[in-house]
Design a protein around this motif. Structure first.
Motif, mmCIF file in Angstrom:
data_model
loop_
_atom_site.group_PDB
_atom_site.id
_atom_site.type_symbol
_atom_site.label_atom_id
_atom_site.label_comp_id
_atom_site.label_asym_id
_atom_site.label_seq_id
_atom_site.Cartn_x
_atom_site.Cartn_y
_atom_site.Cartn_z
ATOM 1 N N LEU A 53 7.924 -17.774 31.178
ATOM 2 C CA LEU A 53 8.915 -17.259 30.240
ATOM 3 C C LEU A 53 8.600 -15.794 29.961
ATOM 4 N N LEU A 54 9.574 -14.928 30.134
ATOM 5 C CA LEU A 54 9.364 -13.481 30.018
ATOM 6 C C LEU A 54 9.591 -13.012 28.579
ATOM 7 N N LEU A 55 8.606 -12.319 28.033
ATOM 8 C CA LEU A 55 8.742 -11.655 26.734
ATOM 9 C C LEU A 55 8.666 -10.153 26.955
ATOM 10 N N SER A 56 9.522 -9.401 26.274
ATOM 11 C CA SER A 56 9.546 -7.940 26.467
ATOM 12 C C SER A 56 9.524 -7.245 25.109
ATOM 13 N N PRO A 57 8.364 -7.219 24.439
ATOM 14 C CA PRO A 57 8.271 -6.598 23.110
ATOM 15 C C PRO A 57 8.276 -5.076 23.182
ATOM 16 N N LYS A 58 8.387 -4.456 22.002
ATOM 17 C CA LYS A 58 8.303 -3.004 21.908
ATOM 18 C C LYS A 58 6.873 -2.539 22.183
ATOM 19 N N ARG A 59 6.760 -1.281 22.573
ATOM 20 C CA ARG A 59 5.441 -0.668 22.734
ATOM 21 C C ARG A 59 5.109 0.132 21.482
ATOM 22 N N ARG A 60 3.837 0.231 21.172
ATOM 23 C CA ARG A 60 3.423 0.982 19.983
ATOM 24 C C ARG A 60 3.664 2.479 20.136
ATOM 25 N N GLU A 61 3.633 2.967 21.396
ATOM 26 C CA GLU A 61 3.655 4.409 21.620
ATOM 27 C C GLU A 61 5.018 5.042 21.348
ATOM 28 N N TYR A 62 6.088 4.258 21.446
ATOM 29 C CA TYR A 62 7.413 4.847 21.269
ATOM 30 C C TYR A 62 8.418 3.746 20.992
ATOM 31 N N GLN A 63 9.587 4.148 20.518
ATOM 32 C CA GLN A 63 10.677 3.218 20.265
ATOM 33 C C GLN A 63 11.629 3.217 21.452
ATOM 34 N N LEU B 147 15.682 -7.606 34.997
ATOM 35 C CA LEU B 147 15.400 -9.004 35.335
ATOM 36 C C LEU B 147 16.049 -9.986 34.370
ATOM 37 N N VAL B 148 16.645 -9.486 33.294
ATOM 38 C CA VAL B 148 17.126 -10.343 32.207
ATOM 39 C C VAL B 148 18.619 -10.573 32.327
ATOM 40 N N GLY B 149 19.028 -11.831 32.326
ATOM 41 C CA GLY B 149 20.436 -12.177 32.415
ATOM 42 C C GLY B 149 21.155 -12.000 31.095
ATOM 43 N N CYS B 150 22.482 -11.990 31.171
ATOM 44 C CA CYS B 150 23.328 -11.786 29.991
ATOM 45 C C CYS B 150 23.547 -13.129 29.283
ATOM 46 N N ARG B 151 22.877 -13.311 28.174
ATOM 47 C CA ARG B 151 23.020 -14.527 27.371
ATOM 48 C C ARG B 151 23.179 -14.120 25.915
ATOM 49 N N PHE C 246 17.205 -11.957 25.011
ATOM 50 C CA PHE C 246 16.264 -11.390 25.980
ATOM 51 C C PHE C 246 15.108 -12.347 26.276
ATOM 52 N N TYR C 247 14.686 -13.148 25.274
ATOM 53 C CA TYR C 247 13.470 -13.943 25.404
ATOM 54 C C TYR C 247 13.712 -15.340 25.978
#
Length: 466
Positions: free
Chosen positions: A353-363, A437-441, A451-452
């Motif tokens: 299962l793919l998770l794509s969180p934010k990065r600390r370095e930038y928005q 890689l993320v489908g439209c849901r 996204f998750y």
């Protein structure tokens, strides 16, 4: 950074801080206890805690009178075996008992993260968390409550602004809907304040949809992947080059005046100024916001600032939200009507299962193209499915039913074995836009993007590709 000072203040007063998450994120350093929940298990965890409170007679006796259809809700709660809920949540019985003790004694301030809005059943999960907070007596109580959206615009005077009109396109299905807009067909696309190619689902389809349009204009301070698709790019000012203005905050109710810090480069205009000049060129009627932005901001924020102080707590935010009822027709809280969704399972051909969180370095995705370390990192448990077949390779391919991207494996033993984490914010042109890689849901509430709920697998890169 908006919430951290309040968390640290609570810790200094001896209040326990609990983090509930799929993975041990950076926020775990702020917590006294970490509860690792299964993907999609948040609602089941809330229901399990409620089940214990109800069984032990520790629900708030006054709460049912503030809710609609409590009898039906109680029957649903009693019919759900606690063991099944704990299994769905993926937590230990001791975790559930611990949380039940906190909610029974209170007050508990429940801060609901925005990760839930990236799940197909996230709305249902939030409603179960709301029910837990309500029926345990936290809602309408000082220091308690369920906090998800702080309502940063509350109190603003927008009565003199023009109302939105025209057609809309759902974010979750942007590429398809933009491509199929008809009667009339979309011939001109104007994009500002966003980078949909990298930020929306199915990045490649979004890029193709924009490429198919006769005329695309992008207003941005960075030459993003979306800007690369434009026929015209208009450079715009950044936050410190604008003002006077006002800003709200995430997770609390303080607001602040904002003044310009420096002048923008020559020829660079704000989004508001660009639209104002376009309206004038088109011969459209004057707009009060565009013609005098400083005056418009002063009028809109007058209800916020009752003095010349540069910051204050928004006076239109109640001290104790919902203490006098809810904004429903009957003034009651409408409890969730169905059990939480089950575990977001994986499929044999796509076991992660793919998770794509934010990065600390930038928005988000406004970054310099030379800044990330390539390939883009992919964090997995060393015992994750498919890892043993990679034969120790560091650079591998992450594959979904939409395509693939090269990633750099980084092992994290604390991650669940069926999850991989790839930070969002990379660019399509650098093969680091994970949303390709993320489908439209769509999510169950709010028309957001799930996204998750995307499944992927790891594959080796053959010698020729290397």
């Amino acid at each position: 950074p908006h919430l951290v000072p309040f968390i640290n203040s609570a810790r200094r007063k001896g209040k326990p801080i609990v983090l509930i998450d799929i993975r041990r994120s950076e926020s775990a350093v702020l917590a006294d206890r970490f509860v690792q929940v299964r993907p999609g298990g948040d609602g089941a965890l809330a229901m399990a805690v409620l089940r214990i409170l109800a069984k032990d007679g520790r629900l708030d006796p006054d709460a049912p009178g503030r809710c609609r259809d409590f009898d039906r809700f109680e029957q649903m709660l009693e019919s759900a075996p606690l063991s099944r809920l704990i299994d769905r949540a993926g937590v230990s019985p001791s975790d559930v008992e611990y949380l039940a003790g906190l909610y029974a004694t209170g007050p508990v301030s429940t801060m609901i993260g925005w990760g839930l809005q990236r799940r197909a059943a996230g709305g249902n999960a939030v409603r179960w968390i709301d029910a837990l907070c309500m029926l345990s007596g936290q809602v309408g109580s000082s220091g308690g409550g369920a906090n998800y959206n702080p309502g940063r615009l509350r109190g603003l005077d927008t009565s003199f602004l023009a109302q939105p009109s025209g057609r809309t396109v759902d974010v979750a299905n942007f590429a398809f809907q933009l491509s199929t807009l008809d009667e009339p067909r979309a011939e001109f696309v104007y994009i500002y304040g966003g980078n949909p190619v990298d930020q929306f689902a199915d990045s490649q389809a979004v890029a193709c949809a924009l490429d198919s349009k006769p005329f695309v204009v992008v207003a941005d301070a960075f030459f993003t992947d979306t800007a690369a698709r434009a026929d015209v790019v208009l450079p715009v000012t950044l936050m410190f080059e604008e003002g006077p203005d006002a800003v709200g905050s995430y997770a609390h109710h303080w607001v602040a005046r904002m003044q310009k810090v420096c002048d923008p480069p020559r020829g660079v205009k704000s989004d508001v100024e660009i639209v104002r000049l376009l309206r004038r060129r088109l011969g459209l009627a004057p707009d009060p916001l565009l013609d005098d932005p400083e005056k418009a901001v002063a009028l809109m924020t007058a209800p916020w600032f009752e003095s010349e102080r540069p910051f204050c707590r928004n006076p239109h935010q109640p001290e104790v939200p919902f203490s006098d009822g809810f904004a429903t027709k009957d003034g009651l809280m409408h409890l969730v009507g169905e059990e939480p969704a089950g575990f977001v399972g994986t499929r044999q051909e796509y076991p992660l299962l793919l998770l794509s969180p934010k990065r600390r370095e930038y928005q988000h995705s406004q970054l310099e193209t030379a800044s990330p370390t390539m390939p883009w990192p992919c964090f997995v448990n060393p015992a994750a499915p498919g890892v043993h077949e990679l034969e120790g390779a560091e650079r591998v391919r992450l594959v979904s039913d939409l395509g693939s991207m090269e990633v750099r494996l980084v092992f994290r033993p604390e991650l669940p074995k069926d999850v991989c984490v790839v930070p969002e914010g990379g660019w399509l042109r650098m093969d680091s836009a994970v949303n390709k890689l993320v489908g439209c849901r769509e999510t169950d509430i709010g028309h957001a993007t799930a996204f998750y709920d995307q499944h992927v697998r790891l594959e080796p890169i053959d010698d020729e590709e290397r």
